[in-house]
Structure formats: C-alpha cells, structure tokens
Write an enzyme that holds these catalytic residues in place. Sequence first.
Site, PDB file in Angstrom:
ATOM      1  N   PHE A 210     -53.076 -14.907   9.984  1.00  0.00           N
ATOM      2  CA  PHE A 210     -53.484 -16.066  10.776  1.00  0.00           C
ATOM      3  C   PHE A 210     -54.789 -15.743  11.469  1.00  0.00           C
ATOM      4  CE2 PHE A 210     -53.711 -18.636  14.584  1.00  0.00           C
ATOM      5  CZ  PHE A 210     -53.230 -19.867  14.182  1.00  0.00           C
ATOM      6  N   GLY A 213     -56.571 -20.536  12.588  1.00  0.00           N
ATOM      7  CA  GLY A 213     -55.619 -21.634  12.482  1.00  0.00           C
ATOM      8  C   GLY A 213     -56.258 -22.974  12.167  1.00  0.00           C
ATOM      9  N   GLY A 347     -53.943  -9.844   0.419  1.00  0.00           N
ATOM     10  CA  GLY A 347     -54.032  -8.815   1.441  1.00  0.00           C
ATOM     11  C   GLY A 347     -54.667  -9.388   2.684  1.00  0.00           C
ATOM     12  N   LEU A 348     -54.836  -8.529   3.682  1.00  0.00           N
ATOM     13  CA  LEU A 348     -55.428  -9.002   4.917  1.00  0.00           C
ATOM     14  C   LEU A 348     -56.794  -8.373   5.111  1.00  0.00           C
ATOM     15  CD1 LEU A 348     -53.842 -10.084   8.051  1.00  0.00           C
ATOM     16  CD2 LEU A 348     -55.637  -8.386   8.336  1.00  0.00           C
ATOM     17  N   ARG A 490     -59.725 -37.892  15.387  1.00  0.00           N
ATOM     18  CA  ARG A 490     -58.496 -38.152  14.642  1.00  0.00           C
ATOM     19  C   ARG A 490     -57.315 -38.273  15.593  1.00  0.00           C
ATOM     20  NH1 ARG A 490     -56.130 -34.557   9.875  1.00  0.00           N
ATOM     21  NH2 ARG A 490     -55.354 -33.184  11.489  1.00  0.00           N
ATOM     22  N   TYR A 553     -68.163 -35.069   0.894  1.00  0.00           N
ATOM     23  CA  TYR A 553     -67.105 -35.003   1.889  1.00  0.00           C
ATOM     24  C   TYR A 553     -66.587 -36.415   2.131  1.00  0.00           C
ATOM     25  CZ  TYR A 553     -65.104 -32.655   5.975  1.00  0.00           C
ATOM     26  OH  TYR A 553     -64.257 -32.068   6.871  1.00  0.00           O
TER      27      TYR A 553
END
Lengths: 763, 690
Positions: A210, A213, A347-348, A490, A553
């Site tokens: 994470f 986020g 992996g990280l 939003r 977009y």
Amino acid sequence: MAANGSGGGSDRQRVAQQRLRIIAGHLRRPADEDSAVRAAECKAPQSESDASAEGKTVPRRRQEIMKWNGWGYNDTKFIFNKKGQTEFTGKRYRLSGMILPGLQDWFENTFGASVHHKSPATNILNSSAVQPPNLNEAFVEELKSTGVPFSHDAEDRVFRANGHCLHEIFPLREGKIGRVPDTVVWPNCHNDVVKIVELACKHNVCLIPFGGGTSVSSALECPLEETRSIVSLDTSQMNRILWIDEKNLTAHVEAGIIGQDLERLLNESGYCTGHEPDSMEFSSLGGWVATRASGMKKNVYGNIEDLVVHIKMVTPQGVIEKSCQGPRMSTGPDIHHFILGSEGTLGLVTEVTMKIRPVPAYQKYGSVVFPDFEQGVACLREVARQRCAPASIRLMDNKQFQFGHALKPQGSSMFTSFLDGLKKFYITKFKGFDPNRLCVATLLFEGDREKVLQHEKQVYDIAAKFGGLAAGEDNGQRGYMLTFVIAYLRDLGLDYYVIAESFETSVPWDRVLDVCRNVKARIVRECKERGVQFSPLSTCRVTQTYDAGACVYFYFAFNYRGLSDPIHTFEQVEHAAREEILANGGSLSHHHGGGDRFKIKRLLIKRRRRVGVNDAAVITGCILTSKRWPGHPEPRGEEVILRSPRHVLTASPSRKLMGESSIYQPCTSSANTLPRPYHRSAGPLPYPVFHVPTSICQGKPLRLRTACHRVKLILGLYNVSSVLGPPLGARHCPPTVWLHRAPTSLSLYLHRGHCTQETENMT
Amino acid sequence: MTHTDTASGRAKMDHGEEFVDILEERRRSYDLGHALRTIKLHPYQGGPRCSTAKLNKAVLDSQYLRYVAEEIATETGSSVVEVREQARRLLEEMSQNLQLSSLRLMSYTITKVAKRLFSSIYVNMEGLSMLQKATQETPVILMPNHKSYLDFLVISYILFTYDIPVPVIASVIRKYLLGLKQQSIGLAEMKMVGEILRRSGAFFIRRAIGSDKLYWAVLSEYVKTIVRTGYAPMKFYVEGLRSRTLKSLTPKLGMMHMVLEPYFKSEVFDITLVPISISYDRVLEESLHAHELLGVPKPKETTTSLLKSTKVLQEDYGAMHVNFGRPISVRQMCEGKINRCQYNLTPRDLPQKPTEEAQACVRWLAHLVVRVQDEGSVISPWSLMACMLLQAPITALTEEGLLWHQLTGKTLWLRKLVLDCGARLNWPAQTPDSDVMSSAVALHRSVVHQKAGRVYLVQEEEPARRHPISPQERMMRTASAVLMLASYRNQSLHVFVRPALVATALHITESTQRDELFAFYCFLQELFSYEFVSIPGELSQDFEEACSLLKKCGAAHISQQEVTPSAGGMETLSFLRALIQPFIDSYQVMLRYLCEEGDQVLTEKQFLPAVRSLATRLILSGELDTYEALSSDTQKNLLLALRRLEAVTKSRASEENEFNVNKAAIRTIGDVLSGKIPPQMLQTTPDARL
Ligand SMILES: Cc1cc2nc3c(=O)[nH]c(=O)nc-3n(C[C@H](O)[C@H](O)[C@H](O)COP(=O)(O)OP(=O)(O)OC[C@H]3O[C@@H](n4cnc5c(N)ncnc54)[C@H](O)[C@@H]3O)c2cc1C
C-alpha cells in the site's frame, strides 16, 4: 498549480522556495504518535545522507488528515451553501475559501439534479461494521519480535482496503465495509520489508503493498476469496531521500515517499523530478513504479519508466535489483520492464534511484481556443509531429470547457474567463466561434526564460494554422489547477445522486478523434439503454502527446436517481465504454494500470492471444507461448518456467536453469531461509522465470500443458503470483505470498470453459 | 386495408401507419412557392456541411488513394503524378454537385410531372420523422428498392418537401450519359442532363468497372468519405439494377461494403440504414420491361425520351406508395458479427481485401435490407388479381375470357389470405369491393380489359400488318401480356413465397416429416436462390416461419415432427403451389435443354435464344403452359443458380463467358426437382452453402 508567470532569473533558491510553497500547500506536519502502533526506528544503511526527516505529509494514522470515504484532506470539500452558491472549504488550495457562483446551475442543468435531493454519506466510520481481523498468530508473534510497527485497529485496516474507484468509495459512503486487511504493517526501511516478506512466506500470509492509496484500478481491494490472513504493507513511513548524486543527477529515494514531499524536499536542494501525476499530493514513488504512472510534464521529464534508473524490489525469493546504475543495458530483457506496472503482484519496491533535474528557471502557462475539437486534435498532432510539445499540453472538449467555466470563482482577477468581456466579444462575434463547439488547449512551458518564450511562439504559430487563438495564461493555469480539485468534485456529486468516474487510454494519432467520438457516444447510448433517466455527462480530453499517438482521458457521470443498483449500471456502462475503446484500437490503460479485475478479467480474456500479449505481457514483461522447446525433458513437477530468448515455456523443477547473471545481484537478505535466487552456473542467460505457486496446482500434480495453460492465463490476466527464479536446487515450490489477487483469477480462469461463460454473462 | 380520408389526403393502413398524400397539398398550393420556400435543415451532428470542392479534395488527398496510386504506379510503370491525375479526372467524372437551386428546380419539375402521372404519392409520416431524427445523429444510407426510373429522384423530392437533408445518389449509368461515348442524341444535350442530375445530388458510377483498380479505389474512397463526414445522406440501390420483374433482386455487395466500412473501422459511431419500399399501382415501364425480358428490341433507353413521349404523360399511373422503413442501426446489427479489433493492427487506409467475417456480415445485412424492403412494400388489389389471373388457364384469358365474378370472388378470398400473412394491403375500405377491382382493371387496361362480365388479356396491337399473324407472333404477344401480369403478381410474391415453397415441398416429397420437408425446402430455396431472395444462414428460421404461417391460415397442422395439410387447407395449399409452379416448369424446361440439347460448353449468348426457342416450341405444342420460361430473367437466374450449385462452371481460360455444363449433375437436379430422388442425393449441402 505552480504559478510563475512573471518569474525568471536564475535564483534557484528562490524558485525552489516558491514551488515548495505552492505544491505542498499549507500542510503542517501532523502529529505522529499513536499508542496502538508499535514504533521502532529502522536503522537505514545510509541514514547519514538522509535528506530530511522533517515535513512529511502522511502519518501512520492517515485518518488524522484524510477522509475515509472520499477524496483528500478532511478539511477540504465542495459544498452547496444556503445562498445557492458553491464553496470550496479549507485553506490548502488556491481555490480554498472561494465561492463558485456558476457551479450549482451547471450542476443542476447538466445532470438534472437538484440541491434538494441529497444523498449524503455516512460520516462516522463505525468500527463494529468492520469484521474482526483474521490473524495468523504465529506470524503476528514473529512480527512483534522484529519490532516493525503494526496494527489491527479497525480504522487503520479500513483505510487500506480501497483505492478510489467509484465502486470502492460508493459502499463506504453508505457505511458498508467489505473485506479489509487484517493487519497493517509500517516498515521503516528496506530491511524491515525483507523481514516481513520472509515471515509472510514462512507463515503463508497474503501481502498487499500500500503506497498512497490513490489506485483507481481496484488494485488495493482485498480479494473476497482470500482465506489467508491479509497484511497490508503500508510504505508511507519509508519516505526518506537517502542520497542525492549531483554528478549524475540522480536521487536515491525510499519508495513510500509521496509526490508532494519528494518534490518539496528536492526543491530545497534546488532539484525536482518533474514527475507530477494529478494525484501527486498523495500517491507514492513505489505506487508510481508499480502502476507505470505518468506525470503531466512527461514531455520534459519523461514518464516513470524514463525516470527510474534503478529499482530495488523485495520478492518472496529474494531481492531483485540491477547490479549497476548504467543508463542502459542489453543483457537480456530489462527487469525493470516487468517490475514497472506489476502492481504489487511480484514484489514490493523499496528503494528507487530516480533522475533529477535542476528546478526550471521559468514557467509559463498558456491556453489556446480552437473553433472545434477536430482542429484542436489536428494541432496537437502537428505539435507532436514537430516534436515541440511544451511540458504539458492538454486539449479539453467543449463539454469540459463549459464545465471549466462553471468552476470560475467569484471576484478573483486571475480567474477571469474568456467568455467575459472583450474576449467573449472577440471569440464569439469576430471569429465566428460557436460556443457550443469550440474547445480549449491548456499549455505549460518550462525552462530558460528565453527558450520558453521562443517555444511559446512556435506553439502558438502552429495553433494559428489550425484556427487557434491564444486565450491567455490565466485560463491555462486554471485548467491545471482544476485537475487537482476534480477528485473533490466527485464527492460533491455523490452528495446529490450523481456518480462519476474517469478512465483513460492511449491510441494512435489517426484514431484519436474516432475514440473520442465513439466512446462518448457509446456512453450516452448505453446509459439510455440501461435505463438511466437523465442524460449523462460524457466528456474527454487529450492529455498527452507522443510521437505515435496520444493519451485520452474520459470523464463520465450521471444522475442515478431512479436506478435500483446504480453501481451495477455504472459498471456496465463503463465496461461497454472500455470495450468501445478496445474496438477503436485504444489500450486498456495509459497510466492507471490494469489491476482492476473487472477490466482485465472481462476484457482481456475475451480477446485473443494478440491482445493479451499487448496489454498483459507488457505488464509482466514477458511473452508467453505454450510451445515447449524441443529437447527439454518432460516435466514432472508443478513448476513452470519461462525462458526467454525463444519464449519457451517449459517445466523442470530439478534442473538448474539459471545462468550467469550480470543484471541480477545475489540476494542481500540476511535471512538464510530465503533462497538466494541467482547463482553462477552454466547455462543460458537468465531470463524471467515464472514459478507456479502450489496453490495454482490445487495440490495436484499438473501435466505440463495444463500448467502452461494456467500460467498463461494467469499471466495473461497478469495476476502473476510467481516470482523470479527457482530456488537453487529446490525440488518443490515454496508457498507463495504474492498471491493476493491470484485466487480470484484461479477460480474464475483456470478452466477455459468457465471463463468463457463469465464473459458471455457480461455481455 | 386502407381507410382514406380524401379531404386531407391521409390514408390509414391496417398496420396503423398513417400515409399522407404529398401531392394533395401541392394540388392546393403553388408549385413555385413550394419550390422556392425557405428551407431549414438540421445538419448532421450540428456541424456545417463542407463544400463539394472540399469533399473532393479530401478524397484525392486521402492516404488510401495515395497508397493505391503508388501501387498502381509500380504495377504499370507510370508515374505517381500521372496516376493521381487520372484519379482526379475519374473523380471529376464521378462526383455530384448538390445545389439548393437545382433542388428547387427539380422539386418544381417533379411536382408538375407527378401531378400528371399519379393520383397520389403516399408517404408514411412516422418513417419520415424517424429518418429525420437519424439524419441528425448518424450518417444515413437510404436504400430504396428499384422498380422504375421514377424512383430516382422521388426520394430526394420527398425529403426536400419535408426539409430533410437531400441525399447524394449513387447512379450506375451508361457511358454516353457521361459524355464518354458518342450517341445518337446530341452530346451536349446528354451532358446537360448529366449536369442537372449532378446538381440534384447524383454521382455517377460506370456500369462496367471490371477490374479497373483505380476506378474502384476512387469510387470507394468517395463513398467512404461521404459516409465518414456525414456530408449528406447517401442513397443507393442495393439490388444494383432496376428490377424488370418487380421482384426483389439478389443484392449486390460492392457498394454495401464501401458504405459499411467506415463503421467496421470505427471511423463513425454508427450508420443508419433506412430501407425504403416504393410500390407502384402501375409501373411506367411495364411494357418496356416485358419486351426486354422477351428479348424483343425496344426503343433505346434514354432518360429524356421516356419523359418526352407525350403518350406516357397522358396516362394514369394510379398511386405510388413510399414507405420509409424503421431505421436499422448498423452497430446493433453487427454486434457479435464484426470484431472491430481486427482493424487495429494495420493502418486503416491500407488497401486490403475485406475479411471473410466482414464479407459475411455485409452479405447478411444486404439481404436483410432487401427483406425489409419487401415487407414494407404496399400491395395493391391489382396484384392479387394478377395472381389469380395467372392461375387461370391461358386460353380462358386469350379466348373465351374469365368470368368477372369468378375473378372477383377468388381475389376476395386471396385478400383474406394476404392479410392473414400480415402483408400491407392497400384496399380502400370505404369503396365497395367490386368498384375497387373494376377500377384496378381500368387502370391496367394495357394488360386486361373487361367486357360483358368477362375479362380478357389485351393482345398488343401492331400497326398496319401486311400478312396474317403467325402462331409464333401471336404467342409472343400473349407472352408480353403474361409477363406484365407476372410482374404484378410478383409484387405480392414475397408474402407467399416461403409458405408456398413449403406447400410445394409437401406436394413433391409427399412426405409430412419436418426434416424431409426442410431438406427439400432448402433445395428449392437454393435452386431458386436468384428468384426468391433469402437471407443467408436463416433458412431454418424462414422455414419455421413459413410453417407457422401455414398454420395461421389454417392450411396445415404443425407438430414437433410433422407438417400435415389440413382438411380445410387444400384451397390455400394449391393456390400456393400454383404460385411456384411456373418457376418449376420453366426450370425443368431449361434443365432439360441443358441435359439433352445443349452442348457441353455454352455461352450465355447461345443459351438464351436456344432455350427460348425450345420453350416456344413446347408452348406451341401445348406441352408447356407457362410463358415465364421465355423470360430472359428466369433464364439468367437459372444459370446463376446452377453455377452456385456447381452444376455449371465457368471455364477460366475463355473470354467469352463460356460455361462448362456438368450434365450428370444437372440431371440429378432435375430429378430432385421432380421428386424422383431425395435432395440428399445432391453432393453439396444447400444449407452450408447459403
Ligand atoms: C485524482 C487522481 C488522479 C490521478 N492522476 C494520475 C496521473 O495523473 N497519472 C497517473 O499515472 N496516475 C494517476 N492516478 C492513479 C494513481 O494515482 C496512480 O496509479 C499512482 O501511481 C498510485 O500510487 P499510490 O502510491 O497511490 O499506490 P497505491 O494506490 O497505494 O497502490 C497502487 C498499486 O501499486 C501497488 N504498490 C504500491 N506501492 C508499492 C510498492 N512500494 N511496491 C510494490 N507495489 C506497490 C499496490 O499494491 C497497488 O497494487 C490518479 C488517481 C487519482 C485518484
């Protein structure tokens, strides 16, 4: 948001200061203490060159500054006030505290919504709605002994269970909380990560990295099918710049640092990375690498893949990194290519060496109005052809232009709009521009003052050939500012029955107009067919230019009153829109990543091999075929290995397949239990080897073909749960921890029959 | 049936559609005023339409034409500049030049002419308003059927009347009209006619393009550009030619491909196809067509000569119905049929053969449009009478005359059947039935006349004969009347054809087993594939539908396994069978010729007169009682069908369109058709090939 129209000169320090102020906003360092968290300082190996531990934005307890069921800072949001005006609260942004007189009208007219029809969110996170953690006691015990801080607190867990897709946020607003991680761990440095991964392997727990986020591809969602204990590895405390190398213009940075901090800290030394994704306030370096992110100024600085020089990644099999920092190598496929975009499945990422640049001396915004979108695209295409794109160039369609207009704040000189006063007269009367067709390009130039001015002229000259009229710096600047607040908007919509989402694609130049037109039209048609009562907002902009194509977009939003399952309808429409993109020759994603099971599962699988290879293999960094290289022994075990030069997929658990590696370094892990992935031995050059986890085999030995097929499918879906290289001399597979998304794919995709059915159900 | 409110010129069909007589208003107001009124068009997607010059430039500058020009230059050794110059000339010859002023002129002239020729021109308003909406949203392709020259501008005329963007019209045309070939009539005159047509939106396509690569390229880019840019609606005849038999023709696919490709390649969001059914009470060219079919020389076909002949202008042609069909969304129809991704990996402008998938889809859609055109056409009482007249013995018509009450009784019986089958019948409800039928006969006095309670076929009169008429000549005269009758019968054939094929299958196979019947049905449909157009791949649906129609009109019982004729259904079944019988008889004659008399190698030029003389012989000797065997249309259709069945193959080497005849195969086909052997004996499985 940076404003430097009048700036100039070579006073680096001053410029840096200014940027620092602008980009970071007015953030104070949040309080960091938390009793629920076990703290232990990590002794980073190069801690003496630690640039600055001060001024970090993200605390361990994100809830102290951020919303749990919406975008951004707690203190910042849009509201419709009693006077029928829109307010942007807080103090952080230029727009903060301002009144937007036109927004409410625009909102009500566009969506058929009304400020009297509210759909407010649940404010308080109710901890009792969160399932108690499913703990792996042995893992927790050992974790404690490492001293790495962790938490089982409900709030901490909820905060790491989602990104910012509509279908993630919407239930949260209703107070519905699904599967969340069972533990949150805050490693402080690379070694902490190595330890955690090692323990996870040992105890068979699922790890999900994470970063900031800000994922918009469902990559952070916990798979419902996952029965193991899920641990969220929050990298936010790995946020130091470890060193800056002024000779090579690189900086070595821990992967958890978020964009605004990275820029601010570098600015202090007179440098920047220039990587500015719209989410840079919150997204992390590791996240960028993991999603192949793209910043708005890529024309000057490059996308993330151009910016990274070196990556260190901890995998279950050990640490993988290149052995040098040379700018290019030709020893086999570039391992960066499958790390970039692997979205935490391999992996990280713990540390990254990135290119840095001196802070530019001069910045200037600009804007151009075109009579219609077609002309605008033609202009962008010409700019790309002449390779003279400014740091950023974006083209908004008419709807978005009108939207931008509605966001004009009251009584602020910098926010004057071009439909006002003289300009309005000029554009609509003199030039015969039709306000319902015209569109706007926003520009940002960066560099030496002289060069910027020259460059500016070149671009405006091109624009003029396509009927473009310069429309001032303010409009440009405002355009960029809006992209930072759009996510807050939003949430405003959600308060009034309006749901919205964005998605993006990359397409060849000759298809840009087609994609824009067809996808927008498809959205409108699908909404109608699916019973959406109000006409949707369906708009797009071209946000990046390349030699061979552009990034487009899309935003789409509609009023969902009268729909029984708005999210479902929404997803169907979005799915159709993506299908349309693919049919029009666009990619699934230009920069958001593909982690979303929804997209990948349903779209890639449906399409034939070629497309699978296109989108998925780039992500995994390899191309798979199920052909077995003649001469290889029949496989026995359950390990499937991909060896590249001829893309041979074969299996052989007992053979040593890996050869001399100049690009892979031996594992630096201190733990002996971790197999060291690469050793000298005879044989072919090393190539990515995919190691099939036992769980894919579901406990049964597999025939090679089946295994190949499964790996292919899974890689195709890029829920790769494999890691590099067989352990030296290993005879069986170790448990795999990177399976955090694989189970979904397993149950759904292992059998072709099954997946076809899935697909048919969708359409 | 139709309820007409004469005062307002409105007519309501049984389908609940409202047809409005657009001439009604013209009769009440000034034609000039109408032509010169202000016109407010809602353009396609709000964008302004570009000029003709700009359109042509876009075509010439297109990447596609560049590629092709380069290819051709390398192939022929000429320079690219030359090839492009050639392309420019071709485009100049081809392109339209739509202009409002000409439209006004056209509108004025048509109003004048139409008021003379027709009692009314009925248009369905609902279809028109759907069309209007479609023109604003997507490129629109107008696809009328083609039964008469008059079709050519009537659609433009109607759209002009209702302020809907007027189409550009693909017109296949003879060389002399383009001024390319000297003609008896003046070149200048011809050029002028051509120019007037251009200005009314016509663009010209040469009749025989063959393998002229550059011509194809220019044409297809021109068409595609018009569709892509939504320049104007485009009108073309998917059947390619004017139908001389008033029966729908097998669609041609070239134009359809060009029109659909922009959708396949995602260059437009969608394309709307609007099938249009034009039905005439009486066709201007009725006798011209009959003569053509019989191979009798006719006056040269020229636009002006037809309209000039004052005789034509003095006659009454009854009403005309223009039924704008429900718009078809290409996107919707292609779902699951076209994978647009296939165009993603190469430049879209690269000249490429269409994929099999695209071909199949285009073929299917084209056939579908023809079916919709059929279903939308309006059937006149006269067409029903023609059906009945043709089923009477020929001598009854030529010599003793058919009893009027017998004809009317049967026609009324048929009226019920045709309504049961769900057709659009234009039978005025307020007028007594007998008056309806008498006036139909009166309108068609060129074909039949009524005298003393009997009806007779009109035998064409030849001026000033010297010697007495020979039996052959007399037969030819009867034949031309019969073929005219047949074409009016064909106007309602599409309603009955599928149940009729099942009825025929029931009769010939003498079986009631569904699978046997279906096999025979497929065989018939295959053999008659150029007579009765069927949608590829939908044979079994068609069969099912036909069976349930038989059930609906009480002619048969349907069960899982069987289709059994019902006791009360004999009349219906034998009527249906008799509809198909002329085709079977004609085909048998031709098959017989190929087996017994014809050579192993034949050209079409030899085949037609040879078959015609055989048929003449047989008719005169009383062995054959259908005159349709004389029709060149029937003859050509058979050849095409046999080629499809591979009983006849084109020899490659020959230039002369020579055919190799596989006599054994032809014999087998004949035997299957007469029920001697089951259709399974044919090597090829019809279903797979259709
Ligand atoms: C308003 C908004 C604007 C955005 N604008 C842009 C934009 O302009 N350009 C762009 O590219 N993207 C943009 N995004 C998408 C998103 O910000 C990027 O994908 C970003 O790179 C994610 O970074 P993160 O740190 O938030 O990662 P997270 O959301 O935390 O995680 C994303 C994925 O990466 C994995 N991951 C995270 N950290 C690591 C690590 N250290 N090692 C391995 N895997 C890891 C996670 O497991 C997850 O699969 C935007 C999103 C939002 C909401």
